[in-house]
Design a protein around this motif. Structure first.
Motif, PDB file in Angstrom:
ATOM      1  N   SER A   1      25.148  22.388 -14.102  1.00 34.19           N
ATOM      2  CA  SER A   1      25.969  23.590 -13.955  1.00 34.19           C
ATOM      3  C   SER A   1      25.811  24.424 -15.220  1.00 34.19           C
ATOM      4  O   SER A   1      25.693  23.884 -16.320  1.00 34.19           O
ATOM      5  CB  SER A   1      27.442  23.237 -13.731  1.00 34.19           C
ATOM      6  OG  SER A   1      27.977  22.542 -14.851  1.00 34.19           O
TER       7      SER A   1
ATOM      8  N   GLU B   1      22.271  37.980  -8.858  1.00 45.34           N
ATOM      9  CA  GLU B   1      21.687  36.861  -8.139  1.00 45.34           C
ATOM     10  C   GLU B   1      20.881  37.419  -6.972  1.00 45.34           C
ATOM     11  O   GLU B   1      21.427  38.064  -6.080  1.00 45.34           O
ATOM     12  CB  GLU B   1      22.780  35.927  -7.610  1.00 45.34           C
ATOM     13  CG  GLU B   1      23.668  35.364  -8.720  1.00 45.34           C
ATOM     14  CD  GLU B   1      24.925  34.720  -8.196  1.00 45.34           C
ATOM     15  OE1 GLU B   1      24.877  33.513  -7.878  1.00 45.34           O
ATOM     16  OE2 GLU B   1      25.951  35.422  -8.089  1.00 45.34           O
TER      17      GLU B   1
ATOM     18  N   GLN C   1      30.528  30.859 -14.142  1.00 41.66           N
ATOM     19  CA  GLN C   1      29.925  29.541 -13.993  1.00 41.66           C
ATOM     20  C   GLN C   1      29.230  29.462 -12.642  1.00 41.66           C
ATOM     21  O   GLN C   1      29.720  29.993 -11.640  1.00 41.66           O
ATOM     22  CB  GLN C   1      30.983  28.439 -14.114  1.00 41.66           C
ATOM     23  CG  GLN C   1      31.587  28.319 -15.516  1.00 41.66           C
ATOM     24  CD  GLN C   1      32.627  27.213 -15.587  1.00 41.66           C
ATOM     25  OE1 GLN C   1      33.505  27.129 -14.740  1.00 41.66           O
ATOM     26  NE2 GLN C   1      32.517  26.365 -16.595  1.00 41.66           N
ATOM     27  N   ARG C   2      28.092  28.786 -12.606  1.00 40.67           N
ATOM     28  CA  ARG C   2      27.349  28.590 -11.382  1.00 40.67           C
ATOM     29  C   ARG C   2      26.706  27.197 -11.393  1.00 40.67           C
ATOM     30  O   ARG C   2      26.476  26.620 -12.452  1.00 40.67           O
ATOM     31  CB  ARG C   2      26.244  29.651 -11.223  1.00 40.67           C
ATOM     32  CG  ARG C   2      26.750  31.064 -10.962  1.00 40.67           C
ATOM     33  CD  ARG C   2      27.377  31.203  -9.603  1.00 40.67           C
ATOM     34  NE  ARG C   2      27.701  32.589  -9.281  1.00 40.67           N
ATOM     35  CZ  ARG C   2      28.849  33.178  -9.569  1.00 40.67           C
ATOM     36  NH1 ARG C   2      29.788  32.479 -10.215  1.00 40.67           N
ATOM     37  NH2 ARG C   2      29.074  34.427  -9.224  1.00 40.67           N
ATOM     38  N   GLU C   3      26.429  26.682 -10.198  1.00 43.38           N
ATOM     39  CA  GLU C   3      25.678  25.446 -10.102  1.00 43.38           C
ATOM     40  C   GLU C   3      24.225  25.714 -10.484  1.00 43.38           C
ATOM     41  O   GLU C   3      23.716  26.816 -10.331  1.00 43.38           O
ATOM     42  CB  GLU C   3      25.747  24.888  -8.679  1.00 43.38           C
ATOM     43  CG  GLU C   3      27.143  24.438  -8.269  1.00 43.38           C
ATOM     44  CD  GLU C   3      27.155  23.855  -6.867  1.00 43.38           C
ATOM     45  OE1 GLU C   3      26.095  23.856  -6.210  1.00 43.38           O
ATOM     46  OE2 GLU C   3      28.232  23.390  -6.431  1.00 43.38           O
TER      47      GLU C   3
ATOM     48  N   LEU D   1      19.231  33.531 -12.562  1.00 44.60           N
ATOM     49  CA  LEU D   1      20.458  34.294 -12.814  1.00 44.60           C
ATOM     50  C   LEU D   1      20.209  35.259 -13.961  1.00 44.60           C
ATOM     51  O   LEU D   1      19.676  34.867 -15.006  1.00 44.60           O
ATOM     52  CB  LEU D   1      21.623  33.364 -13.171  1.00 44.60           C
ATOM     53  CG  LEU D   1      22.025  32.330 -12.121  1.00 44.60           C
ATOM     54  CD1 LEU D   1      23.176  31.485 -12.655  1.00 44.60           C
ATOM     55  CD2 LEU D   1      22.422  33.002 -10.821  1.00 44.60           C
TER      56      LEU D   1
END
Length: 457
Positions: free
Chosen positions: A159, A193, A176-178, A184
Motif C-alpha cells: 500500500s 489514475e 492512500q492506495r493499494e 499513480l
C-alpha cells in the motif's frame, strides 16, 4: 520537417484560474514546520568576481558545509538537503519519473528573501519528488510504501501513502492506495489514475477527495488518448498538455488507427473541470506567416500557457530545426505578435519581466521582443557563440561559452539583453545566477551558497 508535438506547460489560463487557495493544514509532527522562523546562520562573505545584475554582497549565505548541494527552487522557497543525502532537483524535468529512489535525510525549506528556515521535513526510506498544488503552486510529494508479507499462502501486499507539502514543509493533503504507487501521478493537487481499459482518467483532489472523471474524446484511437499522464502532461499522437491546470482539463482529439490518419491533425481541447464546457482548442489557432503545414494537416510545435492568459507558441518553419515564436490571446485565433525565424527546435529562454526571449543557434544567441515580435539582435558569423541560460529581472542575459581547446571548461558571459553590450566575460562556469522569475538570484559555488538582490547592470 516532421511536425513536433503540441505542448502546454503548467500555468493558469483565463477562465480556468483556481481562485484563492486556503491552507488550513497544521505542520506534521514528522519534522515539518518544526523550525519556522529560524534565521539563516551567519554565512560566508562572497569573495568571487562581481557578476553584473547582482548586488556586490549577498543578502544571506550558507557555508559549503550547510549547503553541500544546490537547492531545488519552489519560487519564493528554496529546498535544501540539510545533510546532503536527499536529491530533489535531479527529478525536475524528468517526464517519465515523478519521484526518485527511496531517500533518508532531512529537507530544509528556506525563505528565498531572508534565508529563514520555514520548515523541515524528515524522510525515512521514502520517495520524494516535485509536483504542483492547485493553481500551479510548486509543491513536493513524498511517497511511502508499506508491505504486508505473505503468510505462506496469500500473496505479498503493498500500500502506498502519498503526502503533498507546501513551501514551508506543511502538509497540504494525503491519499492512500493499494499497490506500490506505480501508475499513480500527482498534478495540480490531484491524484491522477488512468484506466486504459475503460478509456477514462480519474482525478481525485488530494485535499477534499472530490473526484473528476474524464472520458477519451476520440473513440477511434487504438491507444488510450490520454497517453502518458506522468507527470507533466497528457500525450497522444504528438500532442501534449497538462491534464489539469487551474479549473480546466485537457484531452486529445485526432491521431491514427493502424497507422492510418483518421483526422486532419491532432489537436488539444481544453474544458472546464466543473461543467465540461470547451474553453479553447488548438485546432482554431492560425499559424503565423512562413510556418510549414504538412500534408496531413499537422502544423504546430510547442505551446506554453503564460500566467497572463497569453499563449506562447513555437512553430516549425519549413526547414529542419527551424522555428517561429508567436503569441496568442485565448479569445482570438490570430497571433498578437510573431517573432523571427530561428535556427533551433528547442524552446527559448524567457524573461517574463522584460518580455524578452533568447534562442540559441549554431552561430550563437538571438534575442527578440515578445510583445512586438521584433528581433533586437543576434550573433554573427565570426563571433564567439554563446548559449543563452538565464535572464535577470533587470535586463541582463547570462550565457556560457566553450573554447575550442581540448579540456577547456565553459565560461560565463553577461550582456545587456536589449543592446548586446558585453558587461563581463570569462567568469567561472558556476557563476550563472538563478532567478527563477524572482528578484533574488542565487549562486552555488565551492565556497558556499549565496543569495543576491537583483541590481541594474
Amino acid at each position: 520537417m516532421a511536425a513536433a508535438g503540441i505542448a502546454l506547460s503548467l500555468g493558469l489560463v483565463a477562465g480556468c484560474s483556481s481562485g484563492d487557495d486556503k491552507d488550513d493544514s497544521k505542520p506534521l509532527s514528522k519534522g515539518s514546520g518544526s523550525k519556522g522562523g529560524e534565521r539563516a546562520p551567519e554565512g560566508p562573505a562572497y569573495k568571487g568576481p562581481a557578476v553584473p545584475g547582482l548586488a556586490k554582497q549577498p543578502v544571506w549565505s550558507l557555508s559549503a558545509k550547510d549547503a553541500p548541494q544546490a537547492p531545488y527552487s519552489m519560487g519564493d522557497t528554496l529546498v535544501f538537503s540539510k545533510d546532503g543525502t536527499v536529491d530533489v532537483q535531479s527529478e525536475y524535468g524528468d517526464q517519465h519519473s515523478e519521484v526518485g529512489g527511496a531517500e533518508t535525510g532531512t529537507l530544509e525549506f528556506r525563505d528565498r528573501k531572508t534565508g529563514e528556515v520555514r520548515g523541515t521535513l524528515k524522510l525515512s526510506d521514502e520517495e520524494v519528488g516535485v509536483t504542483t498544488w492547485h493553481g500551479d503552486v510548486p509543491a513536493l510529494q513524498v511517497r511511502s510504501v508499506a508491505t504486508t508479507p505473505s503468510d505462506g499462502l496469500s500473496a505479498e501486499k503493498h500500500s502506498v501513502t502519498i503526502t503533498v507539502y507546501d513551501g514551508s514543509g506543511k502538509k497540504l493533503g494525503r491519499v492512500q492506495r493499494e499497490g506500490d504507487g506505480s501508475g499513480l501521478h500527482v498534478q495540480d493537487g490531484y491524484l491522477i489514475e488512468a484506466d486504459a481499459g475503460s478509456r477514462r482518467v480519474k482525478a481525485t483532489a488530494i485535499d477534499t477527495g472530490t473526484v473528476k472523471s474524464f472520458k477519451c474524446e476520440n473513440e477511434l484511437m487504438d491507444e488510450d488518448c490520454f497517453g502518458n499522464t506522468a507527470p507533466f502532461g497528457v500525450e497522444a499522437e504528438g500532442a501534449e498538455a497538462p491534464l489539469i491546470t487551474g479549473d480546466c482539463y485537457f484531452s486529445v482529439i485526432g491521431g491514427t488507427r493502424y497507422g492510418i490518419d483518421i483526422r486532419e491533425k491532432t489537436h488539444l481541447v481544453m474544458r472546464e473541470l466543473a461543467t465540461g464546457k470547451k474553453v479553447w482548442n488548438t485546432q482554431d489557432v492560425k499559424p503565423p506567416k512562413g510556418v510549414q503545414v504538412l500534408d496531413n494537416g499537422e502544423r504546430a510545435a510547442g505551446l506554453e500557457v503564460l500566467r497572463d492568459g497569453k499563449i506562447l507558441t513555437r512553430w516549425g518553419s519549413g526547414g529542419l530545426g527551424k522555428s517561429v515564436i508567436a503569441t496568442y490571446d485565448l479569445t482570438s485565433p490570430n497571433a498578437l505578435a510573431a517573432g523571427p525565424v530561428y535556427d533551433s527546435d528547442e524552446p527559448p529562454v524567457l524573461d517574463r519581466t522584460q518580455q524578452l526571449a533568447a534562442s540559441t543557434e549554431e552561430k550563437g544567441v538571438m534575442v527578440w521582443d515578445l510583445k512586438t515580435g521584433e528581433k533586437l539582435w543576434d550573433q554573427q558569423e565570426g563571433e564567439t557563440p554563446m548559449e543563452a541560460k538565464e535572464f535577470s529581472p533587470t535586463g541582463v542575459l547570462y550565457g556560457t561559452q566553450q573554447e575550442n581547446a581540448v579540456g577547456a571548461e565553459a565560461t560565463v558571459i553577461a550582456v545587456e539583453a536589449r543592446t548586446k553590450k558585453v558587461l563581463t566575460k570569462g567568469l567561472p562556469g558556476e557563476l550563472v545566477p538563478h532567478f527563477d522569475q524572482t528578484d533574488y538570484g542565487w549562486l552555488h559555488t565551492d565556497d558556499g551558497f549565496f543569495v543576491f538582490n537583483a541590481t541594474k547592470p
